[in-house]
Design a protein around this motif. Structure first.
Motif, mmCIF file in Angstrom:
data_model
loop_
_atom_site.group_PDB
_atom_site.id
_atom_site.type_symbol
_atom_site.label_atom_id
_atom_site.label_comp_id
_atom_site.label_asym_id
_atom_site.label_seq_id
_atom_site.Cartn_x
_atom_site.Cartn_y
_atom_site.Cartn_z
ATOM 1 N N PHE A 1 0.905 -1.234 -0.007
ATOM 2 C CA PHE A 1 -0.140 -0.201 -0.107
ATOM 3 C C PHE A 1 0.802 1.314 0.052
ATOM 4 N N LEU A 2 2.153 1.115 0.736
ATOM 5 C CA LEU A 2 2.850 2.460 0.807
ATOM 6 C C LEU A 2 3.532 2.413 -0.640
ATOM 7 N N LYS A 3 3.831 1.380 -1.268
ATOM 8 C CA LYS A 3 4.367 1.548 -2.718
ATOM 9 C C LYS A 3 3.213 2.317 -3.635
ATOM 10 N N TYR A 4 2.168 1.892 -3.493
ATOM 11 C CA TYR A 4 1.149 2.601 -4.228
ATOM 12 C C TYR A 4 0.814 3.942 -3.966
ATOM 13 N N LEU A 5 0.827 4.389 -2.723
ATOM 14 C CA LEU A 5 0.914 5.758 -2.529
ATOM 15 C C LEU A 5 2.164 6.506 -2.874
ATOM 16 N N VAL A 6 3.116 6.020 -2.858
ATOM 17 C CA VAL A 6 4.285 6.832 -3.149
ATOM 18 C C VAL A 6 4.593 6.949 -4.704
ATOM 19 N N ASP A 7 3.985 5.827 -5.493
ATOM 20 C CA ASP A 7 3.853 6.100 -6.962
ATOM 21 C C ASP A 7 2.900 6.879 -7.372
ATOM 22 N N SER A 8 1.673 6.958 -6.590
ATOM 23 C CA SER A 8 0.532 7.856 -6.856
ATOM 24 C C SER A 8 1.016 9.385 -6.594
ATOM 25 N N LYS A 9 1.782 9.600 -5.476
ATOM 26 C CA LYS A 9 2.468 10.837 -5.371
ATOM 27 C C LYS A 9 3.099 11.251 -6.372
ATOM 28 N N LEU A 10 4.127 10.727 -6.946
ATOM 29 C CA LEU A 10 5.008 10.967 -7.928
ATOM 30 C C LEU A 10 4.130 11.120 -9.218
ATOM 31 N N ASN B 1 9.916 1.551 -10.505
ATOM 32 C CA ASN B 1 10.262 1.251 -11.828
ATOM 33 C C ASN B 1 8.876 1.825 -12.592
ATOM 34 N N ILE B 2 7.892 1.475 -11.976
ATOM 35 C CA ILE B 2 6.564 1.701 -12.831
ATOM 36 C C ILE B 2 6.334 3.012 -12.571
ATOM 37 N N GLY B 3 6.340 3.584 -11.402
ATOM 38 C CA GLY B 3 5.995 5.039 -11.223
ATOM 39 C C GLY B 3 6.955 6.010 -11.984
ATOM 40 N N VAL B 4 8.057 5.725 -11.857
ATOM 41 C CA VAL B 4 9.377 6.268 -12.616
ATOM 42 C C VAL B 4 9.095 6.552 -14.044
ATOM 43 N N SER B 5 8.734 5.369 -14.583
ATOM 44 C CA SER B 5 8.532 5.152 -16.154
ATOM 45 C C SER B 5 7.365 5.852 -16.398
ATOM 46 N N TYR B 6 6.308 5.844 -15.797
ATOM 47 C CA TYR B 6 5.127 6.730 -15.954
ATOM 48 C C TYR B 6 5.315 8.128 -15.897
ATOM 49 N N ALA C 1 -6.125 5.061 -22.978
ATOM 50 C CA ALA C 1 -6.056 3.354 -22.776
ATOM 51 C C ALA C 1 -4.895 3.306 -21.998
ATOM 52 N N LYS C 2 -3.479 4.020 -22.544
ATOM 53 C CA LYS C 2 -2.402 3.718 -21.860
ATOM 54 C C LYS C 2 -2.405 4.352 -20.410
ATOM 55 N N ALA C 3 -3.129 5.465 -20.382
ATOM 56 C CA ALA C 3 -3.254 6.101 -18.678
ATOM 57 C C ALA C 3 -3.709 5.200 -17.656
ATOM 58 N N PHE C 4 -4.983 4.396 -18.340
ATOM 59 C CA PHE C 4 -5.376 3.506 -17.357
ATOM 60 C C PHE C 4 -4.565 2.133 -17.113
ATOM 61 N N LYS C 5 -3.793 1.937 -18.156
ATOM 62 C CA LYS C 5 -2.873 0.655 -18.143
ATOM 63 C C LYS C 5 -1.747 0.658 -16.811
ATOM 64 N N TYR C 6 -1.254 2.087 -17.231
ATOM 65 C CA TYR C 6 -0.205 2.703 -16.209
ATOM 66 C C TYR C 6 -0.758 2.768 -14.758
ATOM 67 N N MET C 7 -1.927 3.406 -14.518
ATOM 68 C CA MET C 7 -2.512 3.449 -13.316
ATOM 69 C C MET C 7 -2.910 1.938 -12.788
ATOM 70 N N GLY C 8 -3.378 1.094 -13.571
ATOM 71 C CA GLY C 8 -3.554 -0.282 -13.273
ATOM 72 C C GLY C 8 -2.262 -0.942 -12.596
ATOM 73 N N GLN C 9 -1.155 -0.674 -13.088
ATOM 74 C CA GLN C 9 -0.048 -1.516 -12.808
ATOM 75 C C GLN C 9 0.423 -0.754 -11.423
ATOM 76 N N ILE C 10 -0.144 0.706 -10.961
ATOM 77 C CA ILE C 10 0.404 1.254 -10.007
ATOM 78 C C ILE C 10 -0.511 0.560 -8.673
ATOM 79 N N VAL C 11 -1.797 0.385 -8.985
ATOM 80 C CA VAL C 11 -2.862 -0.339 -8.275
ATOM 81 C C VAL C 11 -2.335 -1.724 -7.738
#
Length: 293
Positions: A127-136, A186-191, A278-288
């Motif tokens: 959950f912390l990883k999710y919040l950190v990537d979301s903040k980025l 890496n997912i959050g940084v890439s997005y 579609a790409k946006a939802f793909k990235y956000m899905g990976q972060i979730v």
């Protein structure tokens, strides 16, 4: 004898009779028309166009292209249709609560027999990883619209939807619980990098992500956050899910502005915008999905 030959003929010397003779001999078509005007009009219509001309006229009829779903409303409605098709994460319906009744389970199966359910088992670390990537991600899009000189981005400053500061407060709370805050994945940084590239390349492409990120959190992300909090944090309400005002009303304001801008985009730009959705939802899905890693 000679005088009788030179005498004028009475028939030709009478003006009235001469006029009658002239009328009856010189204008037969006018008399015919007066007798049957309907036949005359019908003949004119029949002779106005040939069969080949009629076929050519049919070929010249304008053919209008079929509209995209939601196009009559605006670009955000087109994006919503894309989101509806992508509402499942990796093609699977996710049940965070695990408390659905048998009837609800059967209803879900009726919606899509091929979709398999997956019950999450979230962890605090995930959950912390999710919040950190979301903040980025939120920090990236909010910084871009604040600092960019692109006029299109100026319309989306201080919308009331901003999440960066709220997420920072939540992370501070977790630090107070003696939990280690991880670095962005890496997912959050890439997005975040991809968002920077799109912002410099095209306003329609970047704004597609901008709107989709807020839309995805309000439409589904906040529900996930609330359910995870109930499982792991005794139902604590995070700042991530709090706005000064109604979130739907704030999103509506952004939606209306984006629709106005979208009216000036070409169909090709709109199509590219939908692909970016579609790409946006793909990235956000990976972060979730970091929540269960």
């Amino acid at each position: 004898m000679a005088s009788s030959l030179l005498r004028p003929t009475p028939l030709l010397s009478t003006p009235h009779k001469l006029s009658h003779l002239h009328t009856s001999l010189s204008f037969p078509s006018e008399i015919s028309t007066q007798r049957n005007p309907h036949n005359h009009l019908l003949n004119l219509c029949r002779s106005s166009s040939t069969p080949s001309q009629q076929k050519a006229s049919q070929r010249k009829r304008t053919r209008y292209r079929k509209q995209y779903p939601g196009e009559s409303v605006g670009i955000t409605e087109e994006m919503r249709f894309v989101a509806m098709r992508l509402r499942n994460v990796n093609g699977k319906k996710l049940d965070l609560s695990g408390d659905k009744t048998e009837q609800e389970e059967e209803e879900d199966d009726d919606d899509d027999d091929e979709v398999k359910k997956e019950t999450w088992k979230p962890s605090k670390e995930g959950f912390l990883k999710y919040l950190v990537d979301s903040k980025l991600v939120f920090d990236t899009i909010e910084r871009i619209v604040d600092e960019s000189e692109n006029v299109s981005y100026a319309y989306f400053r201080r919308t009331g939807l901003e999440r960066c500061e709220s997420l920072e407060k939540d992370l501070q709370w977790f630090r107070g619980q003696d939990l280690v805050i991880p670095e962005p994945s890496n997912i959050g940084v890439s997005y975040a990098k991809y968002l920077e590239e799109q912002a410099g390349e095209s306003a329609p492409l970047f704004l597609s992500h901008f709107y989709s990120i807020y839309f995805s959190h309000i439409a589904g992300g906040q529900v996930i956050v609330r359910q995870v909090s109930e499982k792991l944090l005794e139902g604590k309400e995070l700042e991530f899910n709090r706005w000064e005002g109604d979130a739907q009303d704030l999103l509506k304001g952004v939606r209306e502005k984006l629709n106005v801008l979208g009216e000036h985009w070409t169909r090709d730009e709109k199509n590219k915008c939908l692909k970016e959705t579609a790409k946006a939802f793909k990235y956000m899905g990976q972060i979730v999905r970091l929540i269960i890693l």
